[in-house]
Design an enzyme around this catalytic site. Structure first.
Site, mmCIF file in Angstrom:
data_model
loop_
_atom_site.group_PDB
_atom_site.id
_atom_site.type_symbol
_atom_site.label_atom_id
_atom_site.label_comp_id
_atom_site.label_asym_id
_atom_site.label_seq_id
_atom_site.Cartn_x
_atom_site.Cartn_y
_atom_site.Cartn_z
ATOM 1 C CG MET A 1 89.223 36.431 38.386
ATOM 2 S SD MET A 1 88.017 37.677 38.848
ATOM 3 C CE MET A 1 86.621 36.641 39.288
ATOM 4 C CB CYS B 1 98.611 37.976 34.419
ATOM 5 S SG CYS B 1 99.186 38.305 36.101
HETATM 6 C C1 LIG Z 1 91.627 38.897 42.474
HETATM 7 C C2 LIG Z 1 91.754 38.841 40.990
HETATM 8 C C3 LIG Z 1 92.485 37.834 40.412
HETATM 9 C C4 LIG Z 1 92.587 37.745 39.019
HETATM 10 N N1 LIG Z 1 93.265 36.682 38.486
HETATM 11 C C5 LIG Z 1 93.237 36.495 37.143
HETATM 12 C C6 LIG Z 1 93.773 35.308 36.561
HETATM 13 O O1 LIG Z 1 94.286 34.415 37.245
HETATM 14 N N2 LIG Z 1 93.702 35.183 35.203
HETATM 15 C C7 LIG Z 1 93.111 36.146 34.410
HETATM 16 O O2 LIG Z 1 93.035 35.962 33.194
HETATM 17 N N3 LIG Z 1 92.616 37.265 34.937
HETATM 18 C C8 LIG Z 1 92.648 37.462 36.282
HETATM 19 N N4 LIG Z 1 92.094 38.584 36.830
HETATM 20 C C9 LIG Z 1 91.506 39.604 35.921
HETATM 21 C C10 LIG Z 1 90.038 39.299 35.654
HETATM 22 O O3 LIG Z 1 89.888 38.020 35.062
HETATM 23 C C11 LIG Z 1 89.421 40.329 34.709
HETATM 24 O O4 LIG Z 1 90.094 40.297 33.478
HETATM 25 C C12 LIG Z 1 89.480 41.750 35.266
HETATM 26 O O5 LIG Z 1 89.163 41.788 36.641
HETATM 27 C C13 LIG Z 1 88.496 42.643 34.489
HETATM 28 O O6 LIG Z 1 87.183 42.074 34.466
HETATM 29 P P1 LIG Z 1 86.051 42.492 35.543
HETATM 30 O O7 LIG Z 1 85.919 43.985 35.469
HETATM 31 O O8 LIG Z 1 84.807 41.758 35.085
HETATM 32 O O9 LIG Z 1 86.537 42.041 36.888
HETATM 33 C C14 LIG Z 1 91.966 38.699 38.200
HETATM 34 C C15 LIG Z 1 91.226 39.724 38.781
HETATM 35 C C16 LIG Z 1 91.102 39.795 40.157
HETATM 36 C C17 LIG Z 1 90.276 40.905 40.770
#
Ligand SMILES: Cc1cc2nc3c(=O)[nH]c(=O)nc-3n(C[C@H](O)[C@H](O)[C@H](O)COP(=O)(O)O)c2cc1C
Length: 324
Positions: free
Chosen positions: A1, A83
């Site tokens: 992330m 993304c």
């Molecule tokens: C601050 C932040 C940065 C993120 N950066 C990426 C990233 O670089 N690559 C990616 O595949 N997903 C990125 N995501 C998305 C997360 O990997 C994930 O797919 C999304 O938050 C949903 O999953 P969760 O509910 O478990 O957080 C990011 C999410 C957040 C909050």
């Protein structure tokens, strides 16, 4: 992330679980090829297994970056097809590639031809007006044909017009059923579910339907939850008996990194949620927020913050999680 799972974060998370696979921030092919590679791709061997996530859409550039990353020791190369940011759309990569399954297939095939480590893709269930049934099937067929080793699916659409990246992480509704169906239709392709998984217990429930789970925000914002991963999902002891012990185990790393010129805050900003819900957690966070940013901050500053946390409660937080 992005901005979250840098090398300091990953080193810290590795003190909480030996078995979880840890992912880098997304790094674009342009940054790998033209940027400060030593800084962007550096990691500590203790973080292993660690995956490098690439952003890009040019098969040759991705293959080159995958080879460079494999050479540095990354355990897996992952391509970002999730993304939604404007900058990423302008570069024609990230989530907008959901509309170009053949190109993503070419990207995967090119990377597979250059590296021996697994090549995986992280995608959405669809974008904009796409029908997730057809779009995800077509996309999966293309990457499976290209030899992808696993597909990680963020179980919601991305809306590329009108929603910010932050809104795109919450607003389009989650559809776990769509990912379960995808798994049923592709029994031989490892499929990992992502999106809204709030605890290791929830993860265990999903694992009855799919091959793996990816936790994003819950793992980052409440890292103590990772202490349950090895015990709950792998039947092994956690690397530390409780959150406080894990924090203590970070101190030699802090001392080493500070000696190399790293600022304390760059490391401790990832630790702020470690004691969430435990008496003293707020004082711990406040101490770090005000003191760790100072140029003179050192490992003592971190030790002083830890003293503010109720040790008994911190240990109980872990025991209750593991027993839950
Ligand atoms: C601050 C932040 C940065 C993120 N950066 C990426 C990233 O670089 N690559 C990616 O595949 N997903 C990125 N995501 C998305 C997360 O990997 C994930 O797919 C999304 O938050 C949903 O999953 P969760 O509910 O478990 O957080 C990011 C999410 C957040 C909050």
């Amino acid at each position: 992330m992005m901005d979250w799972t840098d090398r300091h974060c990953r080193f810290f998370h590795r003190l909480l679980t030996r078995r979880a696979l840890l992912y880098s921030e997304m790094i674009t092919t342009g940054a790998v090829i033209h940027g400060d590679r030593a800084r962007l791709l550096a990691f500590d061997p203790a973080e292993q297994p660690v995956v490098l996530q690439l952003g890009g859409c040019d098969p040759r550039a991705l293959a080159e970056c995958a080879a460079i990353s494999e050479g540095l020791g990354y355990a897996e190369i992952n391509l970002n097809v999730g993304c939604p940011s404007d900058r990423v759309q302008e570069g024609r990569f990230g989530a907008c590639l959901m509309a170009e399954p053949a190109l993503v297939g070419d990207c995967v095939a090119a990377m597979k031809a250059r590296v021996r480590v697994p090549v995986t893709v992280k995608c959405r269930i669809g974008i904009d007006e796409q029908d997730p049934e057809q779009a995800l099937d077509a996309f999966t067929a293309a990457v499976e044909r290209a030899g992808v080793d696993a597909l990680i699916v963020h179980a919601r659409k991305a809306w590329l017009k009108g929603l910010s990246p932050r809104e795109n992480r919450d607003l389009p509704p989650l559809d776990y059923g769509r990912v379960y169906r995808l798994k049923a239709a592709h029994p031989r392709l490892p499929i990992v579910l992502n999106g809204g998984i709030g605890s290791v217990e929830e993860a265990a429930t999903h694992l009855e339907h799919i091959d793996g789970v990816m936790m994003g925000r819950a793992a980052y914002q409440e890292p103590w939850r990772l202490l349950a991963v090895d015990a709950e999902l792998f039947g092994e002891a956690a690397p530390a008996p409780d959150a406080k012990a894990a924090a203590m185990a970070l101190i030699p790393y802090i001392e080493r990194e500070l000696a190399r010129g790293v600022r304390l805050h760059a490391i401790t900003r990832h630790v702020l949620g470690l004691f969430r819900g435990v008496p003293g957690a707020r004082a711990f966070r406040r101490h770090l927020a005000t003191q760790a940013v100072k140029a003179s901050a050192n490992a003592e500053t971190f030790r002083d913050a830890l003293v503010l946390v109720d040790s008994g409660q911190a240990a109980r937080q872990t025991v209750e999680t593991v027993a839950a």
